[in-house]
Design a protein around this motif. Structure first.
Motif, PDB file in Angstrom:
ATOM      1  N   ILE A  62       0.962  -1.244   0.045  1.00  0.00           N
ATOM      2  CA  ILE A  62       0.078   0.059  -0.020  1.00  0.00           C
ATOM      3  C   ILE A  62       0.908   1.381  -0.149  1.00  0.00           C
ATOM      4  CG2 ILE A  62      -1.735   1.306   1.292  1.00  0.00           C
ATOM      5  CD1 ILE A  62      -2.754  -1.475   1.997  1.00  0.00           C
ATOM      6  N   SER A  63       0.650   2.071  -1.242  1.00  0.00           N
ATOM      7  CA  SER A  63       1.518   3.253  -1.173  1.00  0.00           C
ATOM      8  C   SER A  63       0.941   4.524  -0.771  1.00  0.00           C
ATOM      9  CB  SER A  63       1.811   3.465  -2.731  1.00  0.00           C
ATOM     10  OG  SER A  63       2.543   2.238  -3.141  1.00  0.00           O
ATOM     11  N   LEU A  64      -0.377   4.475  -0.612  1.00  0.00           N
ATOM     12  CA  LEU A  64      -1.263   5.971  -0.086  1.00  0.00           C
ATOM     13  C   LEU A  64      -2.312   5.512   0.517  1.00  0.00           C
ATOM     14  CD1 LEU A  64      -1.276   9.322  -0.739  1.00  0.00           C
ATOM     15  CD2 LEU A  64      -2.854   8.583  -2.374  1.00  0.00           C
ATOM     16  N   VAL A  65      -2.792   6.300   1.522  1.00  0.00           N
ATOM     17  CA  VAL A  65      -3.973   5.961   2.258  1.00  0.00           C
ATOM     18  C   VAL A  65      -4.700   7.236   2.274  1.00  0.00           C
ATOM     19  CG1 VAL A  65      -5.150   5.576   4.443  1.00  0.00           C
ATOM     20  CG2 VAL A  65      -2.955   4.276   3.971  1.00  0.00           C
ATOM     21  N   SER A  66      -6.020   7.114   2.002  1.00  0.00           N
ATOM     22  CA  SER A  66      -6.823   8.616   1.775  1.00  0.00           C
ATOM     23  C   SER A  66      -8.168   8.427   2.609  1.00  0.00           C
ATOM     24  CB  SER A  66      -6.853   9.007   0.452  1.00  0.00           C
ATOM     25  OG  SER A  66      -7.583  10.391   0.502  1.00  0.00           O
ATOM     26  N   LEU A  67      -8.659   9.392   3.369  1.00  0.00           N
ATOM     27  CA  LEU A  67      -9.821   9.111   4.343  1.00  0.00           C
ATOM     28  C   LEU A  67     -10.892  10.211   3.632  1.00  0.00           C
ATOM     29  CD1 LEU A  67     -10.651   8.053   6.865  1.00  0.00           C
ATOM     30  CD2 LEU A  67      -9.630   9.946   8.092  1.00  0.00           C
ATOM     31  N   SER A  68     -11.998   9.777   3.614  1.00  0.00           N
ATOM     32  CA  SER A  68     -13.073  10.919   3.504  1.00  0.00           C
ATOM     33  C   SER A  68     -14.212  10.443   4.413  1.00  0.00           C
ATOM     34  CB  SER A  68     -13.681  10.919   1.971  1.00  0.00           C
ATOM     35  OG  SER A  68     -15.092   9.972   1.850  1.00  0.00           O
ATOM     36  N   THR A  69     -14.694  11.513   5.061  1.00  0.00           N
ATOM     37  CA  THR A  69     -15.614  11.536   6.336  1.00  0.00           C
ATOM     38  C   THR A  69     -16.640  12.396   6.217  1.00  0.00           C
ATOM     39  OG1 THR A  69     -15.811  11.643   8.757  1.00  0.00           O
ATOM     40  CG2 THR A  69     -13.870  13.075   7.404  1.00  0.00           C
ATOM     41  N   THR A  70     -17.824  11.860   6.610  1.00  0.00           N
ATOM     42  CA  THR A  70     -19.173  12.795   6.859  1.00  0.00           C
ATOM     43  C   THR A  70     -19.219  13.106   8.132  1.00  0.00           C
ATOM     44  OG1 THR A  70     -20.219  10.744   7.215  1.00  0.00           O
ATOM     45  CG2 THR A  70     -20.380  11.423   4.956  1.00  0.00           C
ATOM     46  N   LEU A  71     -18.276  12.991   9.028  1.00  0.00           N
ATOM     47  CA  LEU A  71     -18.428  13.151  10.509  1.00  0.00           C
ATOM     48  C   LEU A  71     -18.542  14.567  11.011  1.00  0.00           C
ATOM     49  CD1 LEU A  71     -18.113  10.925  13.155  1.00  0.00           C
ATOM     50  CD2 LEU A  71     -15.768  12.023  13.112  1.00  0.00           C
ATOM     51  N   ALA A  72     -17.563  15.334  10.051  1.00  0.00           N
ATOM     52  CA  ALA A  72     -17.892  16.834  10.526  1.00  0.00           C
ATOM     53  C   ALA A  72     -19.424  17.363   9.955  1.00  0.00           C
ATOM     54  CB  ALA A  72     -16.790  17.818   9.855  1.00  0.00           C
ATOM     55  N   THR A  73     -19.666  16.904   8.870  1.00  0.00           N
ATOM     56  CA  THR A  73     -21.041  17.587   8.234  1.00  0.00           C
ATOM     57  C   THR A  73     -21.901  16.998   9.228  1.00  0.00           C
ATOM     58  OG1 THR A  73     -19.975  17.053   6.096  1.00  0.00           O
ATOM     59  CG2 THR A  73     -22.402  17.515   6.306  1.00  0.00           C
ATOM     60  N   ASN A  74     -22.106  15.681   9.631  1.00  0.00           N
ATOM     61  CA  ASN A  74     -23.060  15.117  10.401  1.00  0.00           C
ATOM     62  C   ASN A  74     -23.254  15.943  11.706  1.00  0.00           C
ATOM     63  OD1 ASN A  74     -23.627  13.464   8.594  1.00  0.00           O
ATOM     64  ND2 ASN A  74     -22.599  11.501   9.538  1.00  0.00           N
ATOM     65  N   ALA A  75     -22.055  16.143  12.403  1.00  0.00           N
ATOM     66  CA  ALA A  75     -21.838  16.937  13.581  1.00  0.00           C
ATOM     67  C   ALA A  75     -22.608  18.067  13.511  1.00  0.00           C
ATOM     68  CB  ALA A  75     -20.399  17.010  13.772  1.00  0.00           C
ATOM     69  N   LEU A  76     -22.407  19.067  12.575  1.00  0.00           N
ATOM     70  CA  LEU A  76     -22.992  20.228  12.275  1.00  0.00           C
ATOM     71  C   LEU A  76     -24.502  20.052  11.911  1.00  0.00           C
ATOM     72  CD1 LEU A  76     -20.258  22.154  10.316  1.00  0.00           C
ATOM     73  CD2 LEU A  76     -20.725  22.119  12.961  1.00  0.00           C
ATOM     74  N   VAL A  77     -24.922  19.330  11.161  1.00  0.00           N
ATOM     75  CA  VAL A  77     -26.301  18.851  10.798  1.00  0.00           C
ATOM     76  C   VAL A  77     -27.011  18.550  12.064  1.00  0.00           C
ATOM     77  CG1 VAL A  77     -27.970  17.457   9.625  1.00  0.00           C
ATOM     78  CG2 VAL A  77     -25.817  18.477   8.417  1.00  0.00           C
ATOM     79  N   GLU A  78     -26.443  17.924  12.976  1.00  0.00           N
ATOM     80  CA  GLU A  78     -27.184  17.320  14.260  1.00  0.00           C
ATOM     81  C   GLU A  78     -26.825  18.310  15.370  1.00  0.00           C
ATOM     82  OE1 GLU A  78     -26.049  13.399  14.976  1.00  0.00           O
ATOM     83  OE2 GLU A  78     -26.565  12.557  12.667  1.00  0.00           O
ATOM     84  N   GLY A  79     -26.120  19.317  15.082  1.00  0.00           N
ATOM     85  CA  GLY A  79     -25.843  20.286  16.242  1.00  0.00           C
ATOM     86  C   GLY A  79     -24.986  19.714  17.230  1.00  0.00           C
ATOM     87  N   GLN A  80     -23.947  18.894  16.746  1.00  0.00           N
ATOM     88  CA  GLN A  80     -23.029  18.081  17.960  1.00  0.00           C
ATOM     89  C   GLN A  80     -21.677  19.052  17.683  1.00  0.00           C
ATOM     90  OE1 GLN A  80     -22.752  14.219  17.258  1.00  0.00           O
ATOM     91  NE2 GLN A  80     -24.982  13.687  17.587  1.00  0.00           N
ATOM     92  N   GLY A  81     -20.851  18.487  18.633  1.00  0.00           N
ATOM     93  CA  GLY A  81     -19.409  18.988  18.612  1.00  0.00           C
ATOM     94  C   GLY A  81     -19.249  19.447  20.055  1.00  0.00           C
ATOM     95  N   GLY A  82     -17.840  20.038  20.442  1.00  0.00           N
ATOM     96  CA  GLY A  82     -17.558  20.545  21.559  1.00  0.00           C
ATOM     97  C   GLY A  82     -18.103  21.752  22.014  1.00  0.00           C
ATOM     98  N   ARG A  83     -17.844  22.122  23.243  1.00  0.00           N
ATOM     99  CA  ARG A  83     -18.193  23.640  23.426  1.00  0.00           C
ATOM    100  C   ARG A  83     -16.762  24.429  23.251  1.00  0.00           C
ATOM    101  NH1 ARG A  83     -19.291  26.275  28.744  1.00  0.00           N
ATOM    102  NH2 ARG A  83     -21.471  27.385  28.250  1.00  0.00           N
ATOM    103  N   ALA A  84     -17.102  25.591  22.433  1.00  0.00           N
ATOM    104  CA  ALA A  84     -15.948  26.321  22.234  1.00  0.00           C
ATOM    105  C   ALA A  84     -15.890  28.046  22.916  1.00  0.00           C
ATOM    106  CB  ALA A  84     -16.030  26.440  20.693  1.00  0.00           C
ATOM    107  N   GLY A  85     -15.102  28.204  23.068  1.00  0.00           N
ATOM    108  CA  GLY A  85     -14.956  29.728  23.441  1.00  0.00           C
ATOM    109  C   GLY A  85     -14.759  30.835  22.589  1.00  0.00           C
ATOM    110  N   LEU A  86     -15.477  31.655  22.294  1.00  0.00           N
ATOM    111  CA  LEU A  86     -15.311  32.737  21.104  1.00  0.00           C
ATOM    112  C   LEU A  86     -14.560  34.105  21.727  1.00  0.00           C
ATOM    113  CD1 LEU A  86     -15.539  33.627  17.800  1.00  0.00           C
ATOM    114  CD2 LEU A  86     -17.721  34.063  18.587  1.00  0.00           C
ATOM    115  N   VAL A  87     -13.463  34.310  20.931  1.00  0.00           N
ATOM    116  CA  VAL A  87     -12.823  35.551  21.301  1.00  0.00           C
ATOM    117  C   VAL A  87     -12.990  36.597  20.209  1.00  0.00           C
ATOM    118  CG1 VAL A  87     -10.771  36.728  22.053  1.00  0.00           C
ATOM    119  CG2 VAL A  87     -11.284  34.400  22.755  1.00  0.00           C
ATOM    120  N   MET A  88     -13.871  37.647  20.327  1.00  0.00           N
ATOM    121  CA  MET A  88     -13.904  38.598  19.137  1.00  0.00           C
ATOM    122  C   MET A  88     -13.075  39.737  19.369  1.00  0.00           C
ATOM    123  SD  MET A  88     -16.611  37.460  17.129  1.00  0.00           S
ATOM    124  CE  MET A  88     -17.742  38.698  16.567  1.00  0.00           C
TER     125      MET A  88
END
Length: 666
Positions: A62-88
């Protein structure tokens, strides 16, 4: 390059796919494994081990490994993800009201600091005292930070200083807005940065899991991740900018669809467990969304395929509206854990609950629904309110009936919050269960699916009649609803591409056309190009959907692993931008792709901007693992004639470098 063996992996919401591929033979072997959200490495290793067994391949090839993921899309569609602090920096509370930033922020904390820059990169004094006061406590309440500074794309120094201070005190991941985009528009840049920060730990876990597994298996090859525009980036870059992997899965599926069908023009619809993604191929290329990708209702500044993502899939919640005279069925947007799938691991618990509910003469409000922990590690359950914590402790790793879990109405909202955080799955009736009842799918537990459909069929409409006559009747109704709802989302995507303001879900004319309603005036509609159906369940659903839309149905032989194919046939692309503005008569300021610089000669400023972007794009492409990348620079110079003389307002220089990924030579 031609016969190098490439490994493509796609982690979807339900399944993880793996393919082994060579450019001369195409797909050599393919395999699937259930995605294990609590530890993605389990699903990844399951799929890769299966594909290695199927091909009898030595891992050393095996010479190359490539990954595609719907994980980030699903997390945003379902309103998931960690709690983040925003600095403006340099913004005020009123700026939160723009571009959906307030809505995206929700209850996450925000700090406003004086500072920022002007259009030419000149600074307003930065004051970090509010940050210093809040940081020690905030560091325990969030999992990451997002920083957005006024005109930071012209001068990022304030964002960098704030980032260094946060890292020093909290040791948490920090995202700066200038690292994600070179576009102006502070609130939307802040929104994109906030979403990125929420995704960091999730994508970091995914890539880490994948790398650990490859290392254990002795697969020594560069690892790439698919970006939302279909291009590849190195795993290290994806860790820093996970937001760029939103729509990664859909983008890979488009690249895969083009490769597998050879079609230049098509409507491509990919049905997964959680979402349906629709896009068009025109003249062999996916169209990019110039405004920025929309995911989970928020328009970001991420350059991605013009793909519309709908919360509709095989694992969508079946919602029955029993308030009208005739009950209505709608699907999604939430994902449930299908009863048939929950019973694969927990047969006795799931079937026990469903049978008990069926024996009861009364229809319960929460019949056919159970809750179970997703298996996320404990440190990701931080910051729960007391009532959330109490409910979370009552939910274990074995599914428990909602009726025994929820003793008061407010607890439903508490449970929803635990689902949003990705800590709990609700198990319930889905289209996948309906397909098991109808015998069109059989990979999971058909008995649990049938019991769930029987429970749903007992629900009474406004006239006191059961919603369906039997489990089969219920399943047929769900299948029909999925065909109709899919047709509507595909149509709404195509109409939007055509610039037609028609909502197929409410249009009576569209309704008559889809139902083939007879009448003096007959309405009909058809697509002008084939409908390519992708996804493991595409053969089950798409022939009916294409027929409803008057389109030719094309389902490629490897439709179920199109994303994994797309992951390995893509190219690396990297871009860089620089701007030239006039600070005052005769002084030309170059910003972007390096430190601010001033020139007394316009042509010298332009030459410097060109040199910078070319070098920065090539450097980024090589950092991402491109072999011998080629670079192209485009220029957009706004210099109108005013009162007979040319006046430069702004010149924008963008370089794009692209090439195939470097591969391991064994």
């Amino acid at each position: 390059m031609s016969d190098h063996l490439l490994l493509g992996i796609d982690t979807g919401g339900t399944y993880t796919d793996a393919v082994l591929f060579t450019e001369t033979h195409g797909v050599v072997a393919k395999a699937k494994s259930l995605t294990t959200r609590h530890d993605l490495a389990v699903g990844i290793s399951g799929a890769v081990e299966a594909v290695l067994r199927a091909s009898g391949t030595d891992v050393g090839a095996i010479s190359l490994v490539s990954l595609s993921t719907t994980l980030a899309t699903n997390a945003l569609v379902e309103g998931q993800g960690g709690r983040a602090g925003l600095v403006m920096i340099g913004f005020g509370p009123d700026d939160l009201k723009r571009d959906g930033l307030q809505e995206a922020l929700g209850s996450d904390p925000v700090i406003f600091l004086p500072g920022g820059h002007n259009v030419h990169g000149g600074e307003t004094l930065l004051d970090m005292s509010a940050l210093d006061g809040a940081l020690p406590q905030l560091a325990n309440e969030v999992s990451s930070f997002a920083i957005a500074g006024y005109f930071a794309v012209r001068n990022p120094s304030h964002e960098q200083r704030v980032r260094d201070r946060i890292r020093e005190v909290s040791h948490l991941p920090v995202t700066c807005s200038h690292e994600l985009t070179s576009k102006l528009g502070g609130p939307r840049r802040a929104l994109t940065t906030l979403l990125n920060a929420r995704l960091v730990s999730m994508i970091d876990r995914l890539i880490g899991s994948c790398e650990d597994f490859l290392k254990e298996r002795g697969i020594e090859a560069p690892m790439m991740v698919v970006r939302g525009d279909g291009a590849l980036i190195s795993a290290a870059e994806a860790r820093l900018r996970p937001i760029e992997t939103i729509l990664s899965g859909p983008a890979a599926s488009l690249v895969g669809a083009r490769y597998l069908t050879g079609l230049d023009d098509a409507v491509v619809s990919d049905i997964g467990g959680t979402t349906t993604d629709v896009a068009t191929l025109a003249e062999g290329r996916p169209r990019l969304d110039e405004e920025g990708a929309v995911v989970g209702g928020f328009r970001t500044m991420v350059e991605a395929v013009a793909m519309r993502t709908f919360g509709l899939g095989g694992d969508s919640e079946v919602r029955i509206d029993d308030r009208g005279l005739v009950a209505g069925i709608t699907l999604g947007p939430r994902r449930f854990l299908p009863l048939s799938l929950a019973a694969v691991e927990h047969e006795a618990a799931v079937i026990g609950v469903l049978e008990k509910q069926l024996r009861s003469p009364h229809v319960g409000r929460h019949d056919g629904k159970l809750a179970v922990r997703t298996g996320l590690p404990d440190h990701l359950a931080t910051g729960l309110m007391s009532q959330q914590q109490a409910l979370y402790e009552r939910i274990g790793s074995i599914p428990v009936a909602l009726e025994s879990l929820l003793t008061s109405t407010p607890q439903r909202a508490t449970l929803d919050r635990l689902v949003e955080r990705g800590l709990v799955h609700i198990c319930g009736l889905t289209p996948s269960d309906a397909m098991h009842v109808l015998g069109r799918q059989s990979q999971w537990n058909g008995e649990a699916a049938r019991l769930g459909a029987e429970l749903a069929a007992r629900i009474k409409d406004g006239q006191g009649r059961p919603v369906a006559a039997s489990a089969e009747d219920m399943a047929e109704k769900i299948a029909a609803r999925l065909t109709r709802q899919s047709a509507e989302v595909i149509l709404s995507s195509c109409l939007a591409e055509d610039g037609a303001a028609v909502d197929p879900a409410v249009s009576l004319a569209v309704d008559r056309a889809l139902k083939r309603t007879p009448g003096i005036v007959r309405f009909s509609l058809e697509l002008d190009r084939p409908l390519v159906g992708l996804g493991a369940s595409a053969p089950v659903y798409y022939p009916d959907i294409a027929e409803m839309l008057g389109a030719q149905s094309i389902i490629p032989a490897d439709a179920g692993v199109a994303n994994a194919v797309g992951a390995v046939v893509g190219q690396i692309r990297a871009s860089a931008a620089a701007f030239v503005t006039v600070q005052e008569e005769g002084i030309f300021v170059v910003n972007g792709a390096g430190e601010m610089a001033r020139f007394l000669d316009e042509e010298k400023a332009f030459a410097e901007a060109r040199r910078r972007v070319e070098a920065a794009a090539l450097d980024a492409a090589q950092r991402n693992g491109a072999e011998s990348p080629a670079v192209m620079v485009t220029e957009d110079i706004a210099a109108p004639e005013i009162e007979g003389s040319r006046k430069l307002i702004e010149a924008r220089f963008v370089a794009v470098a692209s090439g195939r990924p470097r591969i391991a030579h064994h």
